[in-house]
Design a protein around this motif. Structure first.
Motif, mmCIF file in Angstrom:
data_model
loop_
_atom_site.group_PDB
_atom_site.id
_atom_site.type_symbol
_atom_site.label_atom_id
_atom_site.label_comp_id
_atom_site.label_asym_id
_atom_site.label_seq_id
_atom_site.Cartn_x
_atom_site.Cartn_y
_atom_site.Cartn_z
ATOM 1 N N ALA A 189 0.826 -1.199 0.000
ATOM 2 C CA ALA A 189 0.000 0.000 0.000
ATOM 3 C C ALA A 189 0.865 1.256 0.000
ATOM 4 C CB ALA A 189 -0.924 -0.003 1.219
ATOM 5 N N ALA A 190 1.965 1.221 0.776
ATOM 6 C CA ALA A 190 2.871 2.370 0.810
ATOM 7 C C ALA A 190 3.500 2.604 -0.555
ATOM 8 C CB ALA A 190 3.946 2.144 1.865
ATOM 9 N N ALA A 191 3.864 1.503 -1.228
ATOM 10 C CA ALA A 191 4.465 1.636 -2.553
ATOM 11 C C ALA A 191 3.470 2.195 -3.554
ATOM 12 C CB ALA A 191 4.991 0.278 -3.020
ATOM 13 N N LEU A 192 2.228 1.733 -3.489
ATOM 14 C CA LEU A 192 1.192 2.259 -4.383
ATOM 15 C C LEU A 192 0.944 3.742 -4.120
ATOM 16 C CD1 LEU A 192 -1.475 -0.605 -4.453
ATOM 17 C CD2 LEU A 192 -0.082 0.202 -6.369
ATOM 18 N N ALA A 193 0.932 4.109 -2.853
ATOM 19 C CA ALA A 193 0.705 5.509 -2.503
ATOM 20 C C ALA A 193 1.836 6.385 -3.016
ATOM 21 C CB ALA A 193 0.567 5.646 -0.988
ATOM 22 N N LYS A 249 3.770 5.823 -5.587
ATOM 23 C CA LYS A 249 3.708 5.945 -7.048
ATOM 24 C C LYS A 249 2.611 6.897 -7.490
ATOM 25 C CE LYS A 249 5.439 1.308 -8.146
ATOM 26 N NZ LYS A 249 5.087 -0.024 -8.748
ATOM 27 N N GLY A 250 1.483 6.824 -6.762
ATOM 28 C CA GLY A 250 0.339 7.625 -7.180
ATOM 29 C C GLY A 250 0.239 8.958 -6.491
ATOM 30 N N GLY A 251 1.098 9.183 -5.524
ATOM 31 C CA GLY A 251 1.047 10.434 -4.791
ATOM 32 C C GLY A 251 -0.117 10.524 -3.846
ATOM 33 N N GLY A 252 -0.806 9.397 -3.639
ATOM 34 C CA GLY A 252 -1.965 9.396 -2.758
ATOM 35 C C GLY A 252 -1.591 9.040 -1.339
ATOM 36 N N VAL A 253 -2.614 8.836 -0.523
ATOM 37 C CA VAL A 253 -2.398 8.456 0.868
ATOM 38 C C VAL A 253 -3.009 7.086 1.082
ATOM 39 C CG1 VAL A 253 -2.375 10.819 1.703
ATOM 40 C CG2 VAL A 253 -4.543 9.604 1.578
ATOM 41 N N PHE A 254 -2.542 6.413 2.122
ATOM 42 C CA PHE A 254 -3.079 5.092 2.444
ATOM 43 C C PHE A 254 -4.553 5.224 2.804
ATOM 44 C CE2 PHE A 254 -4.046 1.541 5.215
ATOM 45 C CZ PHE A 254 -3.513 0.483 4.504
ATOM 46 N N SER A 255 -5.389 4.341 2.217
ATOM 47 C CA SER A 255 -6.824 4.411 2.448
ATOM 48 C C SER A 255 -7.413 3.005 2.417
ATOM 49 C CB SER A 255 -7.498 5.258 1.370
ATOM 50 O OG SER A 255 -7.359 4.614 0.109
ATOM 51 N N ALA A 256 -8.693 2.919 2.800
ATOM 52 C CA ALA A 256 -9.368 1.632 2.730
ATOM 53 C C ALA A 256 -9.427 1.135 1.296
ATOM 54 C CB ALA A 256 -10.769 1.756 3.318
ATOM 55 N N ALA A 257 -9.662 2.054 0.350
ATOM 56 C CA ALA A 257 -9.714 1.671 -1.049
ATOM 57 C C ALA A 257 -8.370 1.115 -1.515
ATOM 58 C CB ALA A 257 -10.111 2.875 -1.911
ATOM 59 N N MET A 258 -7.301 1.733 -1.027
ATOM 60 C CA MET A 258 -5.983 1.253 -1.410
ATOM 61 C C MET A 258 -5.721 -0.124 -0.822
ATOM 62 S SD MET A 258 -2.357 3.220 -1.171
ATOM 63 C CE MET A 258 -2.977 4.401 -2.375
ATOM 64 N N GLU A 259 -6.127 -0.326 0.423
ATOM 65 C CA GLU A 259 -5.935 -1.663 1.001
ATOM 66 C C GLU A 259 -6.772 -2.697 0.255
ATOM 67 O OE1 GLU A 259 -5.649 -4.320 4.986
ATOM 68 O OE2 GLU A 259 -5.693 -2.146 5.159
ATOM 69 N N ALA A 260 -7.952 -2.305 -0.195
ATOM 70 C CA ALA A 260 -8.772 -3.230 -0.972
ATOM 71 C C ALA A 260 -8.050 -3.643 -2.246
ATOM 72 C CB ALA A 260 -10.118 -2.591 -1.295
ATOM 73 N N GLU A 261 -7.397 -2.690 -2.887
ATOM 74 C CA GLU A 261 -6.643 -2.991 -4.107
ATOM 75 C C GLU A 261 -5.460 -3.902 -3.793
ATOM 76 O OE1 GLU A 261 -5.053 -3.139 -7.952
ATOM 77 O OE2 GLU A 261 -7.055 -2.803 -7.138
ATOM 78 N N VAL A 262 -4.780 -3.626 -2.682
ATOM 79 C CA VAL A 262 -3.662 -4.482 -2.273
ATOM 80 C C VAL A 262 -4.165 -5.895 -2.000
ATOM 81 C CG1 VAL A 262 -1.971 -4.914 -0.460
ATOM 82 C CG2 VAL A 262 -2.242 -2.609 -1.393
ATOM 83 N N SER A 263 -5.283 -6.003 -1.289
ATOM 84 C CA SER A 263 -5.840 -7.314 -0.977
ATOM 85 C C SER A 263 -6.193 -8.063 -2.253
ATOM 86 C CB SER A 263 -7.074 -7.176 -0.086
ATOM 87 O OG SER A 263 -6.726 -6.621 1.163
ATOM 88 N N ARG A 264 -6.760 -7.344 -3.233
ATOM 89 C CA ARG A 264 -7.103 -7.990 -4.494
ATOM 90 C C ARG A 264 -5.866 -8.575 -5.154
ATOM 91 N NH1 ARG A 264 -6.754 -7.314 -9.626
ATOM 92 N NH2 ARG A 264 -5.672 -5.315 -9.426
ATOM 93 N N ARG A 265 -4.782 -7.832 -5.135
ATOM 94 C CA ARG A 265 -3.547 -8.290 -5.767
ATOM 95 C C ARG A 265 -2.921 -9.480 -5.017
ATOM 96 N NH1 ARG A 265 -0.150 -3.006 -7.844
ATOM 97 N NH2 ARG A 265 -1.911 -1.860 -8.739
#
Length: 348
Positions: A310-314, A316-332
């Motif tokens: 999630a930190a790596a995704l954030a 890259k995208g300049g975003g912040v850690f969120s529930a949506a981001m964790e959902a994407e991490v979980s999917r992967r």
């Protein structure tokens, strides 16, 4: 134990359902690696009637309730929380879980550790339940030393007759409602001096000091015993997990039903682990505590990977850690990368 923290105040890294040896051991180890941990426990341990917990290195013979009291204090000393309640159901809510407690309270969890133990289904003999854990027993490792050299009856189980013959020379096997013995079993029992009594047991005889004195047969005959060994059927406390799709399985020895897990306690359902009697009906206190520790390590590794991705995704995208981001991490991370023992050991 404290009251529950209501839903919306925080999402716990791990909610541990059940506060016995497995649950508290798992919670302790998770709290020590700075995970936020909530243990939800009804406060009715299976071994409460027993005078002591045995085979617990360094705590031999400790009262089961005292052991749990000390465990709760240790969890709290590292910031974990133990709350009173009984979980009614658990459902997936995006990347996390919604844990619903009887009475309507709800909490959220990123991961769940199930340590709810089991129910002992005793043979249908009047009086057994009232004396369970006192002079009606089932485990030679839990109680054998304490009943050594006493007059012991065994209700319909050849294997237990052998186990308790090691502890006493005065052992009688009651065939009860149709147990059949092979020829070699008859020979072994005779050679060991184990008596065999036919006929259904219909009740117990208790003396004036509230001690077991004998078993009563359908014929009216009373056979003197001081301890009665029975073989319950063990059923895991897991009905509240119905929405998650966990798998139940029969114990390999046909002793009851338990949750199917791998060696790390992973249930095969993403984010859900189990430890102790709920996933191994024969676990004693030391084994249950060890299973809780193993599951805690696997859960922590699972969370570390999710946090790192999630930190790596954030980043890259300049975003912040969120529930949506964790959902994407979980999917992967699902599918072939579900975090059971193989992932935990390999570091992948």
């Amino acid at each position: 134990m404290s009251e529950l923290i209501r839903d919306g105040e925080q999402t716990w890294d791990v909610v541990v359902v059940g506060g016995g040896a497995a649950g508290l051991s798992g919670a302790l180890n998770l709290a020590r690696v700075r995970r936020s941990v909530l243990v939800i426990d009804k406060g009715e341990p299976r071994n409460a009637p027993a005078a002591g917990a045995h085979g617990v290195l360094g705590r031999e013979g400790i009262s089961p309730l005292e052991l749990l009291r000390l465990g709760r204090e240790e969890v709290a000393s590292y910031g974990g929380r133990v709350a009173s309640g009984q979980v009614a159901r658990i459902s997936r809510d995006g990347a996390s879980f919604r844990v619903v407690i009887e009475g309507g309270q709800r909490v959220r969890a990123r991961r769940v550790l199930v340590t709810t133990g089991l129910v002992d289904v005793l043979p249908d003999v009047p009086g057994l339940a009232e004396r369970w854990g006192r002079d009606v027993l089932h485990c030679v490792y839990c109680h054998g030393w304490e009943v050594r050299d006493k007059v012991i009856g065994v209700l319909g189980n050849f294997h237990q007759a052998l186990l308790f013959r090691q502890m006493s020379k005065d052992v009688t096997l009651f065939l009860h409602t149709g147990m059949e013995l092979a020829d070699e079993q008859w020979e072994q029992l005779a050679a060991l001096g184990v008596g065999v009594v036919d006929g259904e047991i219909t009740g117990l005889k208790v003396d004036g000091q509230d001690q077991l004195a004998g078993v009563r047969l359908a014929s009216g005959r009373v056979v003197p015993v001081q301890q009665l060994v029975v073989a319950p059927r063990f059923l895991a406390r897991a009905r509240f997990l119905g929405e998650l799709g966990v798998t139940m399985q029969e114990h390999p020895m046909g002793l009851g039903e338990q949750l199917r897990v791998d060696a790390s306690g992973f249930t095969g359902v993403q984010g859900v682990w189990a430890a102790g009697n709920v996933s191994d009906v024969l676990s004693g206190v030391p084994a249950a505590a060890a299973a809780g520790t193993t599951a805690a390590a696997a859960i922590h590794m699972d969370l570390l990977k999710a946090d790192a991705e999630a930190a790596a995704l954030a980043a890259k995208g300049g975003g912040v850690f969120s529930a949506a981001m964790e959902a994407e991490v979980s999917r992967r991370m699902q599918g072939s990368r579900a975090h059971g023992l193989d992932s935990f050991l390999s570091g992948n």
